[in-house]
Scaffold this motif. Structure first.
Motif, PDB file in Angstrom:
ATOM      1  N   ILE A  36       0.878  -1.161   0.000  1.00 45.94           N
ATOM      2  CA  ILE A  36       0.000   0.000   0.000  1.00 45.94           C
ATOM      3  C   ILE A  36       0.916   1.212   0.000  1.00 45.94           C
ATOM      4  N   GLY A  37       0.829   2.057  -1.016  1.00 44.78           N
ATOM      5  CA  GLY A  37       1.775   3.154  -1.112  1.00 44.78           C
ATOM      6  C   GLY A  37       1.160   4.451  -1.598  1.00 44.78           C
ATOM      7  N   ASN A  38       1.887   5.529  -1.329  1.00 46.51           N
ATOM      8  CA  ASN A  38       1.553   6.842  -1.877  1.00 46.51           C
ATOM      9  C   ASN A  38       2.846   7.443  -2.400  1.00 46.51           C
ATOM     10  N   GLU A  39       2.874   8.737  -2.673  1.00 46.65           N
ATOM     11  CA  GLU A  39       4.057   9.363  -3.266  1.00 46.65           C
ATOM     12  C   GLU A  39       5.253   9.400  -2.320  1.00 46.65           C
ATOM     13  N   LYS A  40       5.004   9.361  -1.013  1.00 42.94           N
ATOM     14  CA  LYS A  40       6.077   9.558  -0.043  1.00 42.94           C
ATOM     15  C   LYS A  40       6.452   8.325   0.766  1.00 42.94           C
ATOM     16  N   ALA A  41       5.545   7.355   0.889  1.00 44.42           N
ATOM     17  CA  ALA A  41       5.803   6.219   1.780  1.00 44.42           C
ATOM     18  C   ALA A  41       5.002   5.000   1.326  1.00 44.42           C
ATOM     19  N   PHE A  42       5.317   3.848   1.933  1.00 45.65           N
ATOM     20  CA  PHE A  42       4.541   2.649   1.681  1.00 45.65           C
ATOM     21  C   PHE A  42       4.469   1.809   2.947  1.00 45.65           C
ATOM     22  N   ALA A  43       3.485   0.930   2.986  1.00 48.36           N
ATOM     23  CA  ALA A  43       3.314  -0.007   4.100  1.00 48.36           C
ATOM     24  C   ALA A  43       3.072  -1.391   3.517  1.00 48.36           C
ATOM     25  N   LEU A  44       3.602  -2.398   4.186  1.00 49.55           N
ATOM     26  CA  LEU A  44       3.328  -3.781   3.823  1.00 49.55           C
ATOM     27  C   LEU A  44       2.365  -4.339   4.845  1.00 49.55           C
ATOM     28  N   VAL A  45       1.251  -4.869   4.382  1.00 52.90           N
ATOM     29  CA  VAL A  45       0.239  -5.445   5.268  1.00 52.90           C
ATOM     30  C   VAL A  45      -0.076  -6.849   4.783  1.00 52.90           C
ATOM     31  N   PRO A  46      -0.583  -7.710   5.670  1.00 52.45           N
ATOM     32  CA  PRO A  46      -0.927  -9.075   5.237  1.00 52.45           C
ATOM     33  C   PRO A  46      -1.908  -9.054   4.064  1.00 52.45           C
ATOM     34  N   TRP A  47      -1.615  -9.865   3.066  1.00 53.83           N
ATOM     35  CA  TRP A  47      -2.463  -9.945   1.878  1.00 53.83           C
ATOM     36  C   TRP A  47      -3.679 -10.802   2.176  1.00 53.83           C
ATOM     37  N   ARG A  48      -4.815 -10.381   1.685  1.00 54.87           N
ATOM     38  CA  ARG A  48      -6.044 -11.154   1.762  1.00 54.87           C
ATOM     39  C   ARG A  48      -6.684 -11.141   0.381  1.00 54.87           C
ATOM     40  N   ARG A  49      -7.334 -12.223   0.037  1.00 60.45           N
ATOM     41  CA  ARG A  49      -7.934 -12.375  -1.288  1.00 60.45           C
ATOM     42  C   ARG A  49      -8.900 -11.232  -1.618  1.00 60.45           C
ATOM     43  N   ASP A  50      -9.679 -10.768  -0.633  1.00 57.42           N
ATOM     44  CA  ASP A  50     -10.651  -9.717  -0.930  1.00 57.42           C
ATOM     45  C   ASP A  50     -10.000  -8.357  -1.184  1.00 57.42           C
ATOM     46  N   LEU A  51      -8.723  -8.200  -0.855  1.00 58.54           N
ATOM     47  CA  LEU A  51      -8.015  -6.967  -1.202  1.00 58.54           C
ATOM     48  C   LEU A  51      -7.728  -6.889  -2.698  1.00 58.54           C
ATOM     49  N   GLU A  52      -7.613  -8.027  -3.346  1.00 55.45           N
ATOM     50  CA  GLU A  52      -7.230  -8.072  -4.763  1.00 55.45           C
ATOM     51  C   GLU A  52      -8.190  -7.265  -5.646  1.00 55.45           C
ATOM     52  N   ARG A  53      -9.463  -7.267  -5.322  1.00 50.38           N
ATOM     53  CA  ARG A  53     -10.429  -6.507  -6.132  1.00 50.38           C
ATOM     54  C   ARG A  53     -10.285  -5.005  -5.936  1.00 50.38           C
ATOM     55  N   LEU A  54      -9.500  -4.590  -4.946  1.00 48.19           N
ATOM     56  CA  LEU A  54      -9.284  -3.167  -4.672  1.00 48.19           C
ATOM     57  C   LEU A  54      -7.973  -2.651  -5.273  1.00 48.19           C
ATOM     58  N   ARG A  55      -7.321  -3.474  -6.087  1.00 53.72           N
ATOM     59  CA  ARG A  55      -6.047  -3.070  -6.689  1.00 53.72           C
ATOM     60  C   ARG A  55      -6.200  -1.744  -7.425  1.00 53.72           C
ATOM     61  N   GLY A  56      -5.306  -0.784  -7.106  1.00 56.85           N
ATOM     62  CA  GLY A  56      -5.329   0.525  -7.729  1.00 56.85           C
ATOM     63  C   GLY A  56      -6.231   1.532  -7.034  1.00 56.85           C
ATOM     64  N   GLN A  57      -7.007   1.092  -6.044  1.00 53.08           N
ATOM     65  CA  GLN A  57      -7.903   2.001  -5.344  1.00 53.08           C
ATOM     66  C   GLN A  57      -7.248   2.562  -4.085  1.00 53.08           C
ATOM     67  N   SER A  58      -7.714   3.736  -3.674  1.00 55.29           N
ATOM     68  CA  SER A  58      -7.224   4.362  -2.449  1.00 55.29           C
ATOM     69  C   SER A  58      -7.813   3.669  -1.233  1.00 55.29           C
ATOM     70  N   LEU A  59      -6.971   3.488  -0.214  1.00 56.03           N
ATOM     71  CA  LEU A  59      -7.368   2.862   1.037  1.00 56.03           C
ATOM     72  C   LEU A  59      -6.823   3.682   2.195  1.00 56.03           C
ATOM     73  N   VAL A  60      -7.518   3.660   3.314  1.00 51.37           N
ATOM     74  CA  VAL A  60      -6.998   4.229   4.555  1.00 51.37           C
ATOM     75  C   VAL A  60      -6.852   3.065   5.515  1.00 51.37           C
ATOM     76  N   LEU A  61      -5.618   2.786   5.943  1.00 49.72           N
ATOM     77  CA  LEU A  61      -5.336   1.696   6.874  1.00 49.72           C
ATOM     78  C   LEU A  61      -5.363   2.233   8.296  1.00 49.72           C
ATOM     79  N   GLU A  62      -5.997   1.478   9.209  1.00 50.20           N
ATOM     80  CA  GLU A  62      -6.076   1.880  10.605  1.00 50.20           C
ATOM     81  C   GLU A  62      -5.875   0.660  11.491  1.00 50.20           C
ATOM     82  N   PRO A  63      -4.970   0.742  12.480  1.00 52.53           N
ATOM     83  CA  PRO A  63      -4.803  -0.366  13.425  1.00 52.53           C
ATOM     84  C   PRO A  63      -6.076  -0.561  14.240  1.00 52.53           C
ATOM     85  N   LYS A  64      -6.468  -1.802  14.438  1.00 47.03           N
ATOM     86  CA  LYS A  64      -7.627  -2.157  15.257  1.00 47.03           C
ATOM     87  C   LYS A  64      -7.154  -3.056  16.389  1.00 47.03           C
TER      88      LYS A  64
END
Length: 82
Positions: A36-64
């Motif tokens: 998951i990346g932007n122009e300045k930084a990136f994060a690696l998060v566990p991959w899940r199959r349902d994330l694949e359909r969101l490829r190229g879309q903007s996401l906001v990651l939040e710790p739960k």
């Protein structure tokens, strides 16, 4: 996403969110991760199959409490946990 020398790796901590775009899946020794990346930084998060359909879309990651949550356009919230 092309490599650049001024891009930072983000480590998500309590109450810190990160906004970026799901770029791709990466296979590492510890398992599959999502980049998951932007122009300045990136994060690696566990991959899940349902994330694949969101490829190229903007996401906001939040710790739960149990894992990681993500929000995407439309206001729907999903979670990633192990």
């Amino acid at each position: 996403m092309t490599p650049a020398k001024d891009i930072l790796v983000v480590s998500l901590t309590q109450r810190q969110s990160f906004e970026g775009r799901f770029e791709r899946r990466i296979d590492l020794a510890q398992g599959r991760m999502s980049l998951i990346g932007n122009e300045k930084a990136f994060a690696l998060v566990p991959w899940r199959r349902d994330l694949e359909r969101l490829r190229g879309q903007s996401l906001v990651l939040e710790p739960k409490a149990k894992g990681l949550g993500w929000t995407f356009p439309g206001g729907r919230t999903r979670g990633i946990s192990r």
